[in-house]
Design a protein around this motif. Structure first.
Motif, mmCIF file in Angstrom:
data_model
loop_
_atom_site.group_PDB
_atom_site.id
_atom_site.type_symbol
_atom_site.label_atom_id
_atom_site.label_comp_id
_atom_site.label_asym_id
_atom_site.label_seq_id
_atom_site.Cartn_x
_atom_site.Cartn_y
_atom_site.Cartn_z
ATOM 1 N N SER A 3 0.860 -1.263 -0.036
ATOM 2 C CA SER A 3 0.088 -0.123 0.113
ATOM 3 C C SER A 3 0.872 1.101 -0.044
ATOM 4 O O SER A 3 2.248 1.313 0.639
ATOM 5 C CB SER A 3 -1.055 0.102 1.280
ATOM 6 O OG SER A 3 -1.662 -1.290 1.168
ATOM 7 N N PHE A 22 -4.441 2.038 -1.281
ATOM 8 C CA PHE A 22 -4.251 0.451 -1.003
ATOM 9 C C PHE A 22 -4.031 0.095 -2.593
ATOM 10 O O PHE A 22 -4.578 0.144 -3.602
ATOM 11 C CB PHE A 22 -5.544 -0.280 -0.370
ATOM 12 C CG PHE A 22 -5.953 0.520 0.772
ATOM 13 C CD1 PHE A 22 -7.420 0.649 1.027
ATOM 14 C CD2 PHE A 22 -4.948 0.865 1.656
ATOM 15 C CE1 PHE A 22 -7.835 1.084 2.097
ATOM 16 C CE2 PHE A 22 -5.472 1.325 2.765
ATOM 17 C CZ PHE A 22 -6.828 1.541 2.953
ATOM 18 N N ASN A 95 -10.213 5.661 -0.604
ATOM 19 C CA ASN A 95 -10.455 4.545 -0.266
ATOM 20 C C ASN A 95 -11.626 4.272 0.369
ATOM 21 O O ASN A 95 -11.921 3.216 1.067
ATOM 22 C CB ASN A 95 -9.401 3.755 0.147
ATOM 23 C CG ASN A 95 -8.369 3.653 -0.585
ATOM 24 O OD1 ASN A 95 -7.224 4.414 -0.384
ATOM 25 N ND2 ASN A 95 -8.187 2.890 -1.921
ATOM 26 N N LEU A 97 -12.868 5.266 3.166
ATOM 27 C CA LEU A 97 -12.600 4.908 4.578
ATOM 28 C C LEU A 97 -13.160 5.376 5.766
ATOM 29 O O LEU A 97 -13.170 5.344 6.738
ATOM 30 C CB LEU A 97 -10.984 4.627 4.915
ATOM 31 C CG LEU A 97 -10.475 5.961 4.715
ATOM 32 C CD1 LEU A 97 -10.479 6.638 6.085
ATOM 33 C CD2 LEU A 97 -8.797 5.621 4.405
ATOM 34 N N TYR A 155 -3.429 2.052 9.707
ATOM 35 C CA TYR A 155 -2.516 1.888 8.590
ATOM 36 C C TYR A 155 -1.080 2.308 9.162
ATOM 37 O O TYR A 155 -0.908 2.941 10.138
ATOM 38 C CB TYR A 155 -2.639 3.324 7.825
ATOM 39 C CG TYR A 155 -1.689 3.292 6.917
ATOM 40 C CD1 TYR A 155 -1.945 2.561 5.510
ATOM 41 C CD2 TYR A 155 -0.476 4.186 6.718
ATOM 42 C CE1 TYR A 155 -0.922 2.739 4.548
ATOM 43 C CE2 TYR A 155 0.400 4.130 5.539
ATOM 44 C CZ TYR A 155 0.191 3.414 4.749
ATOM 45 O OH TYR A 155 1.032 3.508 3.592
ATOM 46 N N VAL A 162 -2.567 -2.012 5.588
ATOM 47 C CA VAL A 162 -3.796 -1.592 6.124
ATOM 48 C C VAL A 162 -4.546 -2.799 6.835
ATOM 49 O O VAL A 162 -4.170 -3.954 6.429
ATOM 50 C CB VAL A 162 -4.605 -1.117 4.892
ATOM 51 C CG1 VAL A 162 -5.000 -2.086 3.905
ATOM 52 C CG2 VAL A 162 -5.787 -0.427 5.625
ATOM 53 N N ALA A 186 -9.879 -6.393 5.822
ATOM 54 C CA ALA A 186 -9.739 -5.309 5.101
ATOM 55 C C ALA A 186 -8.575 -5.504 4.153
ATOM 56 O O ALA A 186 -7.565 -6.073 4.563
ATOM 57 C CB ALA A 186 -9.351 -4.177 5.904
ATOM 58 N N GLY A 188 -6.931 -4.094 -0.279
ATOM 59 C CA GLY A 188 -6.772 -3.243 -1.277
ATOM 60 C C GLY A 188 -6.919 -3.787 -2.644
ATOM 61 O O GLY A 188 -6.189 -4.968 -2.589
ATOM 62 N N GLY A 197 -10.579 0.243 -1.749
ATOM 63 C CA GLY A 197 -10.464 -0.546 -0.725
ATOM 64 C C GLY A 197 -11.568 -1.286 -0.559
ATOM 65 O O GLY A 197 -12.675 -1.356 -1.075
ATOM 66 N N TYR A 199 -13.647 -3.853 2.479
ATOM 67 C CA TYR A 199 -13.800 -4.075 4.260
ATOM 68 C C TYR A 199 -14.947 -4.856 4.413
ATOM 69 O O TYR A 199 -16.228 -5.057 3.880
ATOM 70 C CB TYR A 199 -14.270 -2.690 4.516
ATOM 71 C CG TYR A 199 -13.289 -1.539 4.138
ATOM 72 C CD1 TYR A 199 -12.008 -1.589 4.381
ATOM 73 C CD2 TYR A 199 -14.091 -0.497 3.300
ATOM 74 C CE1 TYR A 199 -11.021 -0.613 4.052
ATOM 75 C CE2 TYR A 199 -13.075 0.344 2.923
ATOM 76 C CZ TYR A 199 -11.773 0.808 2.982
ATOM 77 O OH TYR A 199 -10.965 1.459 2.823
#
Length: 208
Positions: A3, A22, A95, A97, A155, A162, A186, A188, A197, A199
């Protein structure tokens, strides 16, 4: 996981909104087993199931606006990038987040070692209300032990990895129903110039 992070601020407050990029990596499986209540515990979250939230592809230059918004219905796992569905949560920024409750709803988080299906209404009351968005955890490492995280995602600036933040349960209240959910993995996908990303969440309904 490979990442890249750009423009990472040295202050904890700024980290939540900075660009986190990511690239392709493997799913983190360190906590992939569904939680089970101990023999002396009664489950207080019903219908626990899993959902993969897949972020939008975006370019890190400029970021975070290029990633748009991801909309999630925490009751049934439905998601889209336009808000055409009935949704409870939005995910914005790099991403996708940065998590936020839909206007009129309440998002909370709780640092706890309890399993998702054993949290209860007292835990919801004790949880911290999110004002704005909830994103990167800058208070602890990803294992979050002892607990004290201030976000749901970690991170590592040294390893550029990540990871989900352990021991964090999230709640979404519509005013009539409370949902409990928790990120358990999680990763990427993509490259340094176009990525997204992903999740994984466990989710269920808090029993009144």
């Amino acid at each position: 996981m490979i990442s890249i992070i750009k423009n990472l601020s040295k202050t904890a407050a700024a980290v939540i909104t900075v660009s986190v990029i990511f690239s392709s990596c493997q799913k983190n499986n360190s906590d992939s087993v569904k939680p089970l209540a101990a023999a002396n515990q009664s489950a207080t979250v019903t219908g626990v199931t899993t959902t993969l939230l897949t972020g939008n592809y975006g370019s890190p230059t400029p970021a975070p606006g290029t990633y748009g918004t991801k909309y999630l219905n925490i009751a049934n796992g439905a998601q889209d990038s336009t808000g055409a569905i009935t949704y409870h949560l939005t995910f914005t920024s790099t991403n996708n987040l940065a998590m936020a409750a839909k206007s009129g709803y309440t998002l909370k988080y709780l640092n706890t070692t309890k399993t998702l299906n054993t949290v209860n209404n007292s835990d919801y009351t004790a949880a911290t209300t999110v004002s704005g968005t909830l994103g990167l955890n800058t208070a602890t490492d990803s294992l979050n032990n002892p607990v004290g995280a201030n976000g749901w995602l970690n991170y590592n600036i040294t390893t550029h990895a990540v990871n989900y933040t352990h021991n964090v349960v999230l709640f979404l209240s519509t005013g009539t129903t409370i949902y409990a959910f928790q990120c358990y993995a999680a990763d990427g996908q993509g490259s340094a110039t176009l990525n997204r990303g992903r999740y994984w969440f466990r989710r269920g309904t808090l029993i009144n």
